[in-house]
Design an enzyme around this catalytic site. Structure first.
Site, short mmCIF file in Angstrom:
data_model
loop_
_atom_site.label_atom_id
_atom_site.label_comp_id
_atom_site.label_asym_id
_atom_site.label_seq_id
_atom_site.Cartn_x
_atom_site.Cartn_y
_atom_site.Cartn_z
N GLU A 1 1.75 -0.29 -5.27
CA GLU A 1 0.63 0.88 -5.61
C GLU A 1 1.49 1.96 -5.29
OE1 GLU A 1 -2.85 3.01 -3.93
OE2 GLU A 1 -1.79 2.71 -2.19
N ASP B 1 0.67 -0.77 -0.16
CA ASP B 1 -0.47 -0.04 -0.08
C ASP B 1 0.52 1.12 -0.07
OD1 ASP B 1 -2.47 1.38 0.15
OD2 ASP B 1 -2.06 1.54 2.44
C1 GLC Z 1 -4.36 3.70 -0.41
C2 GLC Z 1 -5.54 2.54 -0.52
C3 GLC Z 1 -6.93 3.22 0.41
C4 GLC Z 1 -6.48 3.85 1.43
C5 GLC Z 1 -5.22 4.19 1.44
C6 GLC Z 1 -4.51 4.30 3.05
O1 GLC Z 1 -3.80 4.14 -1.36
O2 GLC Z 1 -5.74 1.73 -1.81
O3 GLC Z 1 -7.81 2.41 -0.05
O4 GLC Z 1 -7.68 4.55 1.49
O5 GLC Z 1 -4.16 3.47 0.81
O6 GLC Z 1 -3.96 3.36 3.82
#
Ligand code: GLC
Length: 553
Positions: free
Chosen positions: A244, A205
């Site tokens: 991500e 993440d």
């Molecule tokens: C990422 C996740 C999202 C979450 C954020 C904070 O962007 O995809 O859903 O709210 O991280 O953890």
């Protein structure tokens, strides 16, 4: 034996299916999905043909960000089951040949995590330095604020200890201080724990946020990623980090580990995703073709993760203001469909108004684009969103198994969409019995994708299709070629392609059958229906197409 095309590099052409245990299937009739329910549905997932499940966070949480706010990294949220249920699920998945990865959310914890409770209890707390504190934070740069509707700063004053703490996301998600070697060790311990229980890796993440506060004295931020990856590889050579990382391509290559490929194994192609939406909004292939040409080749053994939708809003942050408006106009014109001024809180099928032709074309595009496709649960049956739910929760609706819903015997905790996307109209049971359904189409695409390793392993080239609505690309590997043609507009048309090196060969249609002859000059004419999509394999006239394919091992 050739060293490439081996299945030990399984992530090169995996089909990743993202689901939330909480919304997939309720096994104990309390209205909330759980590991027992998920375990019951493993055969469905194996039958669909996906090869890897990505589980959204399933750890204990106060649930103020749908589980992305964790209070214990070493346990299962009791609402979703026990560690015993988790292990049974893992065993069943392994039995059906499915790998499992999970969200690794270690940029921050919940503010109710025992570490943070201790850290804020006083400046001499043993955990104080596990978070990032400041007496006088720098003024905020508005572009750093991820949730502008809820937060106006990334610093929050803590009354208890009289300092500000950093929170890249919501104020209830204090950032961990990964510059602290103890925190890094703890993160490795978390990875090690879940790997012992059978996970094949993690979807990491918020990677750029995670490494941004690494202290220079402790090496470059990227060394941290390389250390994590090396740790995992020592424990299990087939484990992956899927990142991500929503940054421009030229910055992105650093996250794979420039040239070396020793950091993230896979990165989501956020740029390609946004350009694909612009292309579909315009009915013109240009924006996507450009992205495919600009996209850097990942280092050896790394891969792009290709997606069209995920569990968050459809972010369009890397388009220009005008381009974003074009996508909003086409796919989310109502203000309640939009979020943070940069995205759409919708699912793909509803953005296409449930038009089967367009959905089939969009998913065909997804599976044919070079890389590893990632799908979000329910896409395979064309599920829509529930705009009555709060912000990103709109797309995180219960899986629709039957006309009655089939998610739970009890009243589900979350509401399903109504109208044309209600379970009565969109569900697994009906589509299983319908040969023309989206579900069957998905199965076919997955089967063909797995039979065509060229798509994921090969060199891709965007061809001149001579028509602005058409994307034609070929993927070549070791003398084998797969060609994919997609018509992004609502008109029937014919295109002329030049296929160098394939003169006088045959093109076999892999989706609907039929053959085309390539001329002696490499030219071929291809008819495309409105929103049509076609995949072909090239072969010498006397060679059966199956034998012309590169084989994965
Ligand atoms: C990422 C996740 C999202 C979450 C954020 C904070 O962007 O995809 O859903 O709210 O991280 O953890």
């Amino acid at each position: 034996m050739r060293l490439t095309y081996t299945s030990d590099l399984w992530w090169k052409n995996a089909v990743i299916y993202c689901l939330d245990v909480e919304t997939f299937k309720d096994g104990d009739d309390d209205g909330i999905g759980d590991f027992r329910g998920l375990t019951q549905q493993i055969d469905y997932l194996a039958g669909l043909g996906v090869t890897c499940l990505w589980l959204m966070p399933f750890f204990p949480t106060p649930n103020r960000d749908d589980g992305y706010d964790i209070t214990d990294f070493y346990a299962v949220d009791p609402r979703l089951g026990t560690l015993g249920d988790f292990v049974e699920f893992m065993r069943t998945a392994r039995d059906r040949g499915l790998r499992v990865i999970a969200d690794l959310v270690v940029n921050h914890t919940s503010n109710r995590h025992p570490w943070f409770l201790d850290a804020r209890s006083g400046r001499d707390s043993r955990y104080r330095d596990w978070y990032v504190w400041s007496d006088e934070p720098k003024p905020d740069d508005p572009s750093q604020i991820v949730f502008p509707d809820k937060e106006h700063s990334i610093w929050q004053f803590d009354d208890q200890s009289g300092q500000y703490y950093l929170h890249s996301f919501y104020r209830h998600q204090p950032d961990l201080n990964v510059a602290n070697p103890e925190v890094r060790d703890e993160i490795a311990r978390i990875l090690g724990f879940w790997m012992e229980l059978g996970l094949s890796g993690f979807r990491v993440d918020a990677v750029p946020f995670l490494i941004q506060n690494v202290h220079p004295a402790l090496g470059s931020p990227h060394e941290f990623l390389a250390d994590l990856r090396a740790f995992m590889t020592r424990r299990s050579g087939g484990s992956v980090l899927l990142g991500e990382v929503n940054v421009p391509y030229d910055e992105l290559t650093g996250y794979f580990g420039e040239g070396l490929g020793d950091q993230l194994t896979l990165c989501f192609d956020f740029i390609g995703m946004q350009r694909a939406w612009l292309a579909m909004a315009r009915g013109e292939a240009g924006p996507l073709a450009e992205a495919l040409e600009q996209r850097p080749t990942p280092p050896k053994d790394c891969q792009w993760a290709v997606f069209l939708r995920n569990h968050d809003e459809l972010t369009l942050d890397k388009l220009t203001e005008n381009e974003r408006e074009e996508v909003f106009d086409a796919f989310g014109p109502e203000p309640r469909m939009q979020l943070y001024g940069r995205g759409l809180r919708r699912r793909l099928p509803s953005m296409f108004g449930g038009d089967l032709r367009r959905m089939k074309m969009a998913y065909s595009l997804l599976f044919s684009l070079p890389g590893t496709p990632v799908v979000f649960y329910g896409e395979e049956i064309g599920m829509g969103e529930n705009l009555d739910a709060e912000d990103r929760m709109a797309v995180r609706v219960p899986m629709q198994w039957s006309r009655e819903g089939g998610f739970s015997q009890a009243e589900p905790e979350r509401d399903s969409p109504g109208g044309a996307f209600s379970p009565g109209r969109v569900n697994v049971a009906d589509q299983k019995r319908d040969g023309d359904s989206l579900l069957r189409w998905f199965q076919l695409l997955i089967e063909r994708y797995r039979e065509c390793p060229e798509l994921a392993w090969g060199m891709h080239t965007v061809l001149d299709a001579g028509h602005p609505a058409v994307l034609a690309h070929r993927c070549d590997a070791d003398g084998a070629t797969v060609l994919a043609v997609h018509n992004l507009c609502d008109a029937e048309l014919e295109i002329d392609l030049r296929l160098d090196g394939l003169e006088s060969q045959i093109l076999t249609d892999l989706l609907v059958g039929g053959r085309l002859e390539i001329g002696g000059n490499g030219g071929v004419r291809i008819a495309m229906s409105p929103y049509g999509c076609r995949w072909f394999r090239a072969s010498e006239p006397e060679v059966p197409p199956e034998d012309a394919s590169v084989k994965s091992r």
